[in-house]
Structure formats: C-alpha cells, structure tokens
Design a protein around this motif. Structure first.
Motif, PDB file in Angstrom:
ATOM      1  N   VAL A   1       0.844  -1.206   0.000  1.00 37.63           N
ATOM      2  CA  VAL A   1       0.000   0.000   0.000  1.00 37.63           C
ATOM      3  C   VAL A   1       0.876   1.251   0.000  1.00 37.63           C
ATOM      4  CG1 VAL A   1      -1.687   1.323   1.355  1.00 37.63           C
ATOM      5  CG2 VAL A   1      -1.990  -1.145   1.055  1.00 37.63           C
ATOM      6  N   HIS A   2       1.934   1.229   0.809  1.00 35.46           N
ATOM      7  CA  HIS A   2       2.826   2.392   0.874  1.00 35.46           C
ATOM      8  C   HIS A   2       3.543   2.604  -0.466  1.00 35.46           C
ATOM      9  CE1 HIS A   2       5.115   5.515   2.857  1.00 35.46           C
ATOM     10  NE2 HIS A   2       6.226   4.991   2.353  1.00 35.46           N
ATOM     11  N   ALA A   3       4.028   1.516  -1.065  1.00 31.65           N
ATOM     12  CA  ALA A   3       4.705   1.618  -2.368  1.00 31.65           C
ATOM     13  C   ALA A   3       3.735   2.111  -3.437  1.00 31.65           C
ATOM     14  CB  ALA A   3       5.291   0.264  -2.762  1.00 31.65           C
ATOM     15  N   ALA A   4       2.508   1.615  -3.384  1.00 33.49           N
ATOM     16  CA  ALA A   4       1.500   2.053  -4.354  1.00 33.49           C
ATOM     17  C   ALA A   4       1.172   3.526  -4.160  1.00 33.49           C
ATOM     18  CB  ALA A   4       0.240   1.208  -4.213  1.00 33.49           C
ATOM     19  N   ALA A   5       1.073   3.962  -2.908  1.00 32.51           N
ATOM     20  CA  ALA A   5       0.797   5.378  -2.641  1.00 32.51           C
ATOM     21  C   ALA A   5       1.886   6.260  -3.240  1.00 32.51           C
ATOM     22  CB  ALA A   5       0.672   5.615  -1.132  1.00 32.51           C
ATOM     23  N   ARG A   6       3.141   5.856  -3.062  1.00 33.35           N
ATOM     24  CA  ARG A   6       4.253   6.633  -3.651  1.00 33.35           C
ATOM     25  C   ARG A   6       4.147   6.656  -5.170  1.00 33.35           C
ATOM     26  NH1 ARG A   6       7.621   3.574  -0.211  1.00 33.35           N
ATOM     27  NH2 ARG A   6       8.495   2.608  -2.069  1.00 33.35           N
ATOM     28  N   GLU A   7       3.838   5.491  -5.745  1.00 30.35           N
ATOM     29  CA  GLU A   7       3.732   5.390  -7.211  1.00 30.35           C
ATOM     30  C   GLU A   7       2.588   6.256  -7.749  1.00 30.35           C
ATOM     31  OE1 GLU A   7       4.866   3.909 -10.990  1.00 30.35           O
ATOM     32  OE2 GLU A   7       5.903   3.767  -9.069  1.00 30.35           O
ATOM     33  N   PHE A   8       1.411   6.167  -7.120  1.00 30.51           N
ATOM     34  CA  PHE A   8       0.262   6.967  -7.567  1.00 30.51           C
ATOM     35  C   PHE A   8       0.530   8.460  -7.368  1.00 30.51           C
ATOM     36  CE2 PHE A   8      -2.428   3.068  -6.293  1.00 30.51           C
ATOM     37  CZ  PHE A   8      -2.351   2.526  -7.565  1.00 30.51           C
ATOM     38  N   ASP A   9       1.159   8.801  -6.259  1.00 35.48           N
ATOM     39  CA  ASP A   9       1.475  10.202  -5.977  1.00 35.48           C
ATOM     40  C   ASP A   9       2.460  10.752  -7.002  1.00 35.48           C
ATOM     41  OD1 ASP A   9       1.848  12.688  -4.635  1.00 35.48           O
ATOM     42  OD2 ASP A   9       3.486  11.854  -3.461  1.00 35.48           O
ATOM     43  N   ASP A  10       3.500   9.992  -7.290  1.00 36.77           N
ATOM     44  CA  ASP A  10       4.556  10.476  -8.199  1.00 36.77           C
ATOM     45  C   ASP A  10       4.161  10.429  -9.669  1.00 36.77           C
ATOM     46  OD1 ASP A  10       6.234  10.911  -6.038  1.00 36.77           O
ATOM     47  OD2 ASP A  10       7.340   9.040  -6.288  1.00 36.77           O
TER      48      ASP A  10
ATOM     49  N   VAL B   1      -5.753  19.879   6.546  1.00 37.28           N
ATOM     50  CA  VAL B   1      -5.717  19.151   5.274  1.00 37.28           C
ATOM     51  C   VAL B   1      -4.385  19.398   4.560  1.00 37.28           C
ATOM     52  CG1 VAL B   1      -6.749  19.012   2.963  1.00 37.28           C
ATOM     53  CG2 VAL B   1      -8.220  19.064   4.992  1.00 37.28           C
ATOM     54  N   VAL B   2      -3.925  20.633   4.571  1.00 33.13           N
ATOM     55  CA  VAL B   2      -2.648  20.950   3.913  1.00 33.13           C
ATOM     56  C   VAL B   2      -1.495  20.245   4.623  1.00 33.13           C
ATOM     57  CG1 VAL B   2      -1.041  22.805   3.304  1.00 33.13           C
ATOM     58  CG2 VAL B   2      -3.499  23.107   2.942  1.00 33.13           C
ATOM     59  N   ARG B   3      -1.531  20.197   5.955  1.00 29.18           N
ATOM     60  CA  ARG B   3      -0.490  19.456   6.677  1.00 29.18           C
ATOM     61  C   ARG B   3      -0.513  17.976   6.300  1.00 29.18           C
ATOM     62  NH1 ARG B   3      -1.863  23.066  10.620  1.00 29.18           N
ATOM     63  NH2 ARG B   3      -3.314  21.630  11.640  1.00 29.18           N
ATOM     64  N   CYS B   4      -1.711  17.422   6.136  1.00 30.47           N
ATOM     65  CA  CYS B   4      -1.830  16.020   5.698  1.00 30.47           C
ATOM     66  C   CYS B   4      -1.196  15.828   4.320  1.00 30.47           C
ATOM     67  CB  CYS B   4      -3.298  15.589   5.646  1.00 30.47           C
ATOM     68  SG  CYS B   4      -4.059  15.338   7.254  1.00 30.47           S
ATOM     69  N   LEU B   5      -1.487  16.742   3.413  1.00 27.05           N
ATOM     70  CA  LEU B   5      -0.896  16.657   2.068  1.00 27.05           C
ATOM     71  C   LEU B   5       0.621  16.705   2.142  1.00 27.05           C
ATOM     72  CD1 LEU B   5      -3.311  19.024   0.113  1.00 27.05           C
ATOM     73  CD2 LEU B   5      -2.899  16.610  -0.437  1.00 27.05           C
ATOM     74  N   GLU B   6       1.111  17.516   3.034  1.00 23.58           N
ATOM     75  CA  GLU B   6       2.552  17.700   3.148  1.00 23.58           C
ATOM     76  C   GLU B   6       3.237  16.485   3.775  1.00 23.58           C
ATOM     77  OE1 GLU B   6       4.644  21.819   3.878  1.00 23.58           O
ATOM     78  OE2 GLU B   6       3.699  21.062   5.700  1.00 23.58           O
ATOM     79  N   ASN B   7       2.562  15.839   4.717  1.00 20.66           N
ATOM     80  CA  ASN B   7       3.225  14.826   5.541  1.00 20.66           C
ATOM     81  C   ASN B   7       2.838  13.386   5.264  1.00 20.66           C
ATOM     82  OD1 ASN B   7       4.596  16.822   7.075  1.00 20.66           O
ATOM     83  ND2 ASN B   7       2.741  17.195   8.243  1.00 20.66           N
ATOM     84  N   ASP B   8       1.818  13.144   4.453  1.00 24.22           N
ATOM     85  CA  ASP B   8       1.357  11.767   4.277  1.00 24.22           C
ATOM     86  C   ASP B   8       1.181  11.427   2.796  1.00 24.22           C
ATOM     87  OD1 ASP B   8      -0.547   9.406   4.205  1.00 24.22           O
ATOM     88  OD2 ASP B   8      -0.247   9.614   6.369  1.00 24.22           O
ATOM     89  N   VAL B   9       1.955  10.454   2.338  1.00 21.24           N
ATOM     90  CA  VAL B   9       1.925  10.082   0.923  1.00 21.24           C
ATOM     91  C   VAL B   9       0.564   9.516   0.526  1.00 21.24           C
ATOM     92  CG1 VAL B   9       2.903   7.760   1.238  1.00 21.24           C
ATOM     93  CG2 VAL B   9       3.245   8.970  -0.921  1.00 21.24           C
ATOM     94  N   ALA B  10      -0.125   8.819   1.429  1.00 16.82           N
ATOM     95  CA  ALA B  10      -1.443   8.267   1.094  1.00 16.82           C
ATOM     96  C   ALA B  10      -2.453   9.382   0.846  1.00 16.82           C
ATOM     97  CB  ALA B  10      -1.940   7.333   2.195  1.00 16.82           C
ATOM     98  N   VAL B  11      -2.318  10.490   1.565  1.00 15.30           N
ATOM     99  CA  VAL B  11      -3.220  11.630   1.359  1.00 15.30           C
ATOM    100  C   VAL B  11      -2.943  12.266   0.001  1.00 15.30           C
ATOM    101  CG1 VAL B  11      -3.908  13.910   2.215  1.00 15.30           C
ATOM    102  CG2 VAL B  11      -3.514  12.034   3.833  1.00 15.30           C
ATOM    103  N   ARG B  12      -1.676  12.470  -0.316  1.00 18.39           N
ATOM    104  CA  ARG B  12      -1.347  13.030  -1.640  1.00 18.39           C
ATOM    105  C   ARG B  12      -1.823  12.099  -2.748  1.00 18.39           C
ATOM    106  NH1 ARG B  12       3.365  13.954   1.073  1.00 18.39           N
ATOM    107  NH2 ARG B  12       4.502  12.312  -0.051  1.00 18.39           N
ATOM    108  N   ALA B  13      -1.642  10.795  -2.547  1.00 19.37           N
ATOM    109  CA  ALA B  13      -2.101   9.828  -3.548  1.00 19.37           C
ATOM    110  C   ALA B  13      -3.612   9.872  -3.689  1.00 19.37           C
ATOM    111  CB  ALA B  13      -1.638   8.421  -3.171  1.00 19.37           C
ATOM    112  N   ALA B  14      -4.331   9.985  -2.579  1.00 11.44           N
ATOM    113  CA  ALA B  14      -5.802  10.068  -2.638  1.00 11.44           C
ATOM    114  C   ALA B  14      -6.237  11.299  -3.423  1.00 11.44           C
ATOM    115  CB  ALA B  14      -6.392  10.095  -1.227  1.00 11.44           C
ATOM    116  N   ALA B  15      -5.552  12.417  -3.192  1.00  9.17           N
ATOM    117  CA  ALA B  15      -5.882  13.646  -3.927  1.00  9.17           C
ATOM    118  C   ALA B  15      -5.656  13.442  -5.423  1.00  9.17           C
ATOM    119  CB  ALA B  15      -5.027  14.805  -3.413  1.00  9.17           C
ATOM    120  N   ARG B  16      -4.561  12.798  -5.773  1.00  5.69           N
ATOM    121  CA  ARG B  16      -4.270  12.574  -7.194  1.00  5.69           C
ATOM    122  C   ARG B  16      -5.213  11.536  -7.791  1.00  5.69           C
ATOM    123  NH1 ARG B  16       1.415  12.511 -10.422  1.00  5.69           N
ATOM    124  NH2 ARG B  16       0.443  12.276 -12.455  1.00  5.69           N
ATOM    125  N   LEU B  17      -5.521  10.488  -7.047  1.00  7.00           N
ATOM    126  CA  LEU B  17      -6.445   9.468  -7.539  1.00  7.00           C
ATOM    127  C   LEU B  17      -7.823  10.048  -7.821  1.00  7.00           C
ATOM    128  CD1 LEU B  17      -5.378   6.465  -5.285  1.00  7.00           C
ATOM    129  CD2 LEU B  17      -5.198   6.563  -7.787  1.00  7.00           C
TER     130      LEU B  17
END
Length: 198
Positions: A13-22, A90-106
């Motif tokens: 899940v963590h690797a996928a979050a990084r992949e989806f985010d990037d 929410v902005v702190r979550c985006l900054e600090n959590d890859v799953a949150v950034r991935a969710a935003a991009r997804l």
C-alpha cells in the motif's frame, strides 16, 4: 505468518501510494509497485485482485488520515476559525502523508474513484462555514465565497507541496507549504470576518 502478510500488505500500500502520488494511476503498474515494495507481482495479486483494488485501499487510507486530522481540530475558537483550521489540517496532511497526496491525485486520475477525498474535507469545512453564517464575529461573511476561497487555497497548496517535493519551490520563501498556508489564512481572516455579503 499473519503478521508477515500484514507487513507485506502495508508495504504494498505504501509503495503504491508513492507510485500513484509520483506518476499517477495510469502510469502505475503492479510489477513496479511490487518491485518498490521488495516483493513479487504474485505477492501483489495475492493481496489485491487488481490495480483498482490497490488504488481503493490507498485512497481509503488517505481519506482515513484526513478524517482523523479533521476530528482533531479544536472548535472552541468558533466555526469560521474552525473551518480555516480544518483547511490548514488538510494541507499538513498533504505535506506529511503520501497516502493523502495519492488520494488527492487518484480523485483526479480515476473516474471510478470511491468517495471523493476532496468531498470528505470540503463538506466538513462547508458545514462549519454554514454554522458561522450569521454569528456575530462573521455576520457579513458569505459562506459560499469563503468555501471557494478555501478550495482554491488548498488546491494551490497541493501544487506547492508537489513542487517542494520535486525541489521546485521558490528558494526565497522560508517555511513549508503548511506554514505559508496558515500565515495566509491568518492574514485573510480579519477581511473575511468583516467582508460584506454578496
């Protein structure tokens, strides 16, 4: 054995979050995600039947982190300031959590995405702004305009977070995206509290 399987699943899940985010949903592959997690494609498909199922899990984790952050907001300062504090969280979550950034991009990448990440936090902010309407401290604030302002600012902060992660943020600016976002909101709050209704 179950503990090992749980660790493998979380690593995927963590690797996928990084992949989806990037790289986004379309460019992500189960093979690449397995490799990044240090496991095989077979292990990926053992835990997740498809890329969509893996993306759903990443998205769910991003939503859960965001919901938790919203629940931690102190509401004693009143609904308008609570709404702004939620946006800052929410902005702190985006900054600090890859799953949150991935969710935003997804949310943007997938038409079949489960409950929208943006809707989770924007609905909470909107509810606070509705409570704020008519209170003495912001009797003249227009909740729909304030919500639009918050949406624009959070979207801009997400772009800034991504730029900072790639090393593309302005060198002249001190502080993180969440620090800047908080300072901007503090600067705008007096104007919002005293703004005429439109």
């Amino acid at each position: 054995m179950q503990e090992r399987a749980a660790r493998t699943r979380q690593a995927l899940v963590h690797a996928a979050a990084r992949e989806f985010d990037d790289n986004g949903y379309a460019a992500a592959s189960l093979t690449g995600i397995g490799k990044a997690a240090g496991t095989s494609t077979g292990a990926v498909t053992f835990h997740f039947t498809s890329k969509a199922a893996l993306a759903d899990e990443v998205h769910a984790q991003g939503v859960a982190v965001t919901r938790h952050a919203l629940q931690q907001v102190d509401h004693q300062a009143g609904p308008l300031r609570s709404a702004i504090a939620m946006a800052c969280a929410v902005v702190r979550c985006l900054e600090n959590d890859v799953a949150v950034r991935a969710a935003a991009r997804l949310d943007r990448d997938r038409e079949d995405c489960p409950p929208n990440w943006r809707a989770v936090w924007s609905t909470a902010v909107e509810e606070e702004l509705a409570k704020a309407a008519g209170t003495p401290s912001c009797a003249s604030a227009n909740p729909s305009l304030v919500l639009a302002l918050v949406l624009y600012l959070v979207h801009g902060a997400e772009v800034d977070v991504r730029a900072q992660r790639r090393g593309g943020a302005p060198e002249t600016r001190a502080g993180s995206a969440s620090d800047l976002f908080t300072r901007m909101c503090e600067m705008l709050l007096p104007a919002v509290e005293g703004s005429p209704s439109s």
